[in-house]
Scaffold this motif. Structure first.
Motif, PDB file in Angstrom:
ATOM      1  N   ILE A  63      -6.038 -11.971   2.514  1.00 49.67           N
ATOM      2  CA  ILE A  63      -6.713 -11.511   3.725  1.00 49.67           C
ATOM      3  C   ILE A  63      -5.844 -10.505   4.460  1.00 49.67           C
ATOM      4  CG2 ILE A  63      -7.542 -12.226   6.008  1.00 49.67           C
ATOM      5  CD1 ILE A  63      -8.322 -14.899   4.748  1.00 49.67           C
ATOM      6  N   ILE A  64      -4.565 -10.813   4.577  1.00 54.40           N
ATOM      7  CA  ILE A  64      -3.647  -9.916   5.269  1.00 54.40           C
ATOM      8  C   ILE A  64      -3.626  -8.554   4.595  1.00 54.40           C
ATOM      9  CG2 ILE A  64      -1.225  -9.527   5.886  1.00 54.40           C
ATOM     10  CD1 ILE A  64      -0.941 -12.577   6.125  1.00 54.40           C
ATOM     11  N   ASP A  65      -3.575  -8.553   3.273  1.00 56.40           N
ATOM     12  CA  ASP A  65      -3.526  -7.283   2.546  1.00 56.40           C
ATOM     13  C   ASP A  65      -4.812  -6.489   2.712  1.00 56.40           C
ATOM     14  OD1 ASP A  65      -0.975  -7.732   1.772  1.00 56.40           O
ATOM     15  OD2 ASP A  65      -1.395  -8.079  -0.338  1.00 56.40           O
ATOM     16  N   SER A  66      -5.959  -7.159   2.713  1.00 55.57           N
ATOM     17  CA  SER A  66      -7.221  -6.434   2.875  1.00 55.57           C
ATOM     18  C   SER A  66      -7.321  -5.837   4.278  1.00 55.57           C
ATOM     19  CB  SER A  66      -8.408  -7.351   2.594  1.00 55.57           C
ATOM     20  OG  SER A  66      -8.512  -8.374   3.556  1.00 55.57           O
ATOM     21  N   CYS A  67      -6.840  -6.567   5.279  1.00 57.16           N
ATOM     22  CA  CYS A  67      -6.830  -6.024   6.636  1.00 57.16           C
ATOM     23  C   CYS A  67      -5.852  -4.852   6.753  1.00 57.16           C
ATOM     24  CB  CYS A  67      -6.483  -7.115   7.642  1.00 57.16           C
ATOM     25  SG  CYS A  67      -7.756  -8.380   7.840  1.00 57.16           S
ATOM     26  N   LYS A  68      -4.714  -4.956   6.091  1.00 55.77           N
ATOM     27  CA  LYS A  68      -3.710  -3.878   6.146  1.00 55.77           C
ATOM     28  C   LYS A  68      -4.282  -2.558   5.617  1.00 55.77           C
ATOM     29  CE  LYS A  68      -0.318  -4.029   3.168  1.00 55.77           C
ATOM     30  NZ  LYS A  68      -0.476  -2.768   2.364  1.00 55.77           N
ATOM     31  N   GLU A  69      -5.132  -2.666   4.591  1.00 52.60           N
ATOM     32  CA  GLU A  69      -5.739  -1.456   4.027  1.00 52.60           C
ATOM     33  C   GLU A  69      -6.804  -0.858   4.938  1.00 52.60           C
ATOM     34  OE1 GLU A  69      -4.593   0.018   1.291  1.00 52.60           O
ATOM     35  OE2 GLU A  69      -3.060  -1.561   1.369  1.00 52.60           O
ATOM     36  N   ASP A  70      -7.312  -1.644   5.880  1.00 54.81           N
ATOM     37  CA  ASP A  70      -8.344  -1.179   6.813  1.00 54.81           C
ATOM     38  C   ASP A  70      -7.664  -0.546   8.027  1.00 54.81           C
ATOM     39  OD1 ASP A  70     -10.541  -0.750   8.402  1.00 54.81           O
ATOM     40  OD2 ASP A  70     -10.974  -2.874   8.757  1.00 54.81           O
ATOM     41  N   LYS A  71      -7.209   0.662   7.859  1.00 53.05           N
ATOM     42  CA  LYS A  71      -6.392   1.311   8.890  1.00 53.05           C
ATOM     43  C   LYS A  71      -7.204   1.713  10.118  1.00 53.05           C
ATOM     44  CE  LYS A  71      -3.216   3.031   5.358  1.00 53.05           C
ATOM     45  NZ  LYS A  71      -2.282   1.898   5.555  1.00 53.05           N
ATOM     46  N   GLU A  72      -8.521   1.732   9.993  1.00 53.90           N
ATOM     47  CA  GLU A  72      -9.347   2.053  11.160  1.00 53.90           C
ATOM     48  C   GLU A  72      -9.325   0.933  12.193  1.00 53.90           C
ATOM     49  OE1 GLU A  72     -13.315   3.170  10.322  1.00 53.90           O
ATOM     50  OE2 GLU A  72     -12.775   4.792   8.929  1.00 53.90           O
ATOM     51  N   ASN A  73      -9.092  -0.293  11.723  1.00 51.38           N
ATOM     52  CA  ASN A  73      -9.215  -1.446  12.626  1.00 51.38           C
ATOM     53  C   ASN A  73      -7.927  -2.241  12.804  1.00 51.38           C
ATOM     54  OD1 ASN A  73     -12.157  -1.242  13.138  1.00 51.38           O
ATOM     55  ND2 ASN A  73     -12.277  -1.570  10.917  1.00 51.38           N
ATOM     56  N   TRP A  74      -6.885  -1.897  12.013  1.00 49.46           N
ATOM     57  CA  TRP A  74      -5.629  -2.635  12.082  1.00 49.46           C
ATOM     58  C   TRP A  74      -4.440  -1.681  12.017  1.00 49.46           C
ATOM     59  CZ3 TRP A  74      -5.981  -7.818  12.907  1.00 49.46           C
ATOM     60  CH2 TRP A  74      -7.215  -8.421  12.616  1.00 49.46           C
ATOM     61  N   ASP A  75      -3.435  -1.966  12.821  1.00 52.24           N
ATOM     62  CA  ASP A  75      -2.138  -1.286  12.733  1.00 52.24           C
ATOM     63  C   ASP A  75      -1.146  -2.195  12.029  1.00 52.24           C
ATOM     64  OD1 ASP A  75      -2.720   1.138  14.038  1.00 52.24           O
ATOM     65  OD2 ASP A  75      -2.493   0.182  16.014  1.00 52.24           O
ATOM     66  N   THR A  76      -0.312  -1.625  11.190  1.00 54.20           N
ATOM     67  CA  THR A  76       0.748  -2.391  10.537  1.00 54.20           C
ATOM     68  C   THR A  76       1.998  -2.333  11.406  1.00 54.20           C
ATOM     69  OG1 THR A  76      -0.138  -1.917   8.342  1.00 54.20           O
ATOM     70  CG2 THR A  76       2.153  -2.633   8.463  1.00 54.20           C
ATOM     71  N   ILE A  77       2.463  -3.487  11.835  1.00 55.83           N
ATOM     72  CA  ILE A  77       3.645  -3.565  12.691  1.00 55.83           C
ATOM     73  C   ILE A  77       4.909  -3.747  11.858  1.00 55.83           C
ATOM     74  CG2 ILE A  77       4.714  -4.831  14.611  1.00 55.83           C
ATOM     75  CD1 ILE A  77       2.092  -3.301  15.248  1.00 55.83           C
ATOM     76  N   ASP A  78       4.806  -4.539  10.797  1.00 46.48           N
ATOM     77  CA  ASP A  78       5.949  -4.808   9.916  1.00 46.48           C
ATOM     78  C   ASP A  78       5.416  -4.950   8.493  1.00 46.48           C
ATOM     79  OD1 ASP A  78       8.157  -5.703   8.524  1.00 46.48           O
ATOM     80  OD2 ASP A  78       8.708  -7.254   9.975  1.00 46.48           O
ATOM     81  N   ILE A  79       5.862  -4.109   7.596  1.00 48.86           N
ATOM     82  CA  ILE A  79       5.346  -4.106   6.236  1.00 48.86           C
ATOM     83  C   ILE A  79       5.797  -5.322   5.449  1.00 48.86           C
ATOM     84  CG2 ILE A  79       7.253  -2.807   5.220  1.00 48.86           C
ATOM     85  CD1 ILE A  79       3.483  -2.450   4.406  1.00 48.86           C
ATOM     86  N   GLY A  80       6.905  -5.951   5.861  1.00 52.52           N
ATOM     87  CA  GLY A  80       7.412  -7.125   5.166  1.00 52.52           C
ATOM     88  C   GLY A  80       8.117  -6.761   3.865  1.00 52.52           C
ATOM     89  N   GLU A  81       8.385  -7.768   3.049  1.00 54.48           N
ATOM     90  CA  GLU A  81       9.007  -7.568   1.743  1.00 54.48           C
ATOM     91  C   GLU A  81       8.156  -8.235   0.678  1.00 54.48           C
ATOM     92  OE1 GLU A  81      12.994  -8.970   1.718  1.00 54.48           O
ATOM     93  OE2 GLU A  81      13.640  -7.672   3.368  1.00 54.48           O
ATOM     94  N   ARG A  82       8.094  -7.614  -0.507  1.00 53.12           N
ATOM     95  CA  ARG A  82       7.202  -8.094  -1.555  1.00 53.12           C
ATOM     96  C   ARG A  82       7.973  -8.662  -2.740  1.00 53.12           C
ATOM     97  NH1 ARG A  82       1.533  -7.594  -0.303  1.00 53.12           N
ATOM     98  NH2 ARG A  82       1.693  -6.902   1.852  1.00 53.12           N
ATOM     99  N   SER A  83       7.369  -9.684  -3.344  1.00 53.79           N
ATOM    100  CA  SER A  83       7.904 -10.251  -4.576  1.00 53.79           C
ATOM    101  C   SER A  83       7.200  -9.600  -5.766  1.00 53.79           C
ATOM    102  CB  SER A  83       7.687 -11.765  -4.603  1.00 53.79           C
ATOM    103  OG  SER A  83       6.300 -12.049  -4.687  1.00 53.79           O
TER     104      SER A  83
END
Length: 362
Positions: A60-80
């Protein structure tokens, strides 16, 4: 009181795709399951080699992150390597561009879409393998859980109600399609974490969080509850020395449970991700004081690759004795963070425990 022992699969399975996951589960466990999840795998890609549904609400977080019209990314985090966060401290953090009262039209958590793809496959397999009594299982988080991981604690409480509205919409649309043929499993990792951290007088915050979602659902729905320590990359979110707080949370929830909603089961996690369940009999004693109605299944989540069959049989006997009945059995969480080989081993171990002679029964 339940007289037959059954098995539960909590959710995710690390197989090729949903049809493969459901087929393997049916072939090994068959109608010993009272409900069957689709394995929560999704689309596999270079970014998500295990599938983009395989890490619970991180999808869910990733799908919202891709929706840049409705969400701002504050911290990209780290990926495994899985494409999901490396640990609980490095989850992507977002900020909504809409107020909580206005955000509903911009939410889609994907549970309805996944159901529409998997439910016909489930129906086909159920008929093929003649397991007519097994229902389809859909696991969902609470709005608070989504918010805790995606937004941080303050905004989590602000957006909790809106997220619950969207979750309830997706569930209620599922119920319109499947009716009594579906079990909705509510997954309470955020609430378990809260209950562990808060003094008992404030555990009602966790209880109200769970009920805030339940009371938005269609009253005809079958509900299961998965109490959860959390499991990201096979590591737990919550570490508890005793089961006292979980038992306290459960009893408080049952006291306030709305009578017009059917609670089918409660799943209690007894291992923390990669950490196997203890052999200490004293640890399980608080489970004696869980006051379940007779028609609600007690599902013990203790099956783990870190214990052999003899040890797991010993734990099962302790649990049966503690509860004064045959308990249903499961792993402590979904198996999506295990390898396919380990997951298959755990399915087969579940079958062996179900076949254990009634020396464990009372």
């Amino acid at each position: 009181m339940m007289t037959n022992r059954n098995a539960l699969l909590v959710g995710s399975l690390p197989f090729l795709h949903e049809k493969d996951a459901m087929t393997k589960a049916i072939q090994i466990l068959g109608d010993s399951l009272f409900a069957l999840p689709d394995g929560e795998i999704g689309e596999k890609s270079e970014a998500y080699p295990n599938g983009n549904r395989s890490a619970w609400i991180m999808s869910i977080i990733d799908s919202c992150k891709e929706d840049k019209e409705n969400w701002d990314t504050i911290d990209i985090g780290e990926r495994s390597e899985s494409g999901f966060p490396s640990d609980y401290k490095h989850v992507t953090k977002l900020r909504a561009k809409h107020r909580a009262s206005d955000i509903d039209p911009y939410l889609n958590f994907g549970y309805l879409d996944a159901f529409k793809q998997s439910y016909p496959i489930f129906q086909e397999l159920r008929e093929k393998y003649n397991i007519s009594d097994v229902k389809f299982q859909v696991g969902i988080p609470t709005g608070l859980a989504i918010g805790f991981f995606m937004l941080g604690r303050l905004d989590a409480f602000r957006y909790q109600e809106a997220f619950n509205r969207r979750l309830a919409y997706e569930v209620n649309e599922i119920v319109k399609i499947a009716g009594d043929d579906v079990v909705i499993q509510i997954e309470g990792s955020a609430e378990v974490a809260l209950a562990e951290q808060l003094p008992k007088v404030l555990v009602k915050v966790a209880v109200n969080s769970l009920l805030g979602l339940v009371e938005k659902l269609d009253p005809t729905v079958n509900i299961g509850l998965h109490l959860c320590w959390g499991d990201l990359n096979n590591k737990a979110l919550t570490h508890a020395k005793t089961l006292d707080k979980m038992v306290y949370l459960t009893n408080k929830l049952l006291q306030k449970w709305p009578t017009h909603y059917k609670l089918a089961y409660i799943h209690f996690p007894l291992a923390e991700a990669y950490v196997p369940p203890t052999l200490d009999e004293h640890y399980y004693k608080p489970l004696k004081y869980v006051h379940l109605p007779e028609d609600v299944r007690f599902v013990a989540g203790f099956i783990h690759e870190g214990r052999n069959l003899e040890e797991l049989s010993k734990i099962l006997k302790i649990l049966d004795t503690t509860r004064g009945q045959k308990v249903d059995i499961a792993c402590s969480c979904g198996l999506g963070r295990r390898s396919p080989e380990v997951a298959t081993y755990l399915l087969e171990m579940t079958k062996l425990l179900l076949e254990t002679k009634d020396e464990n029964a009372l």
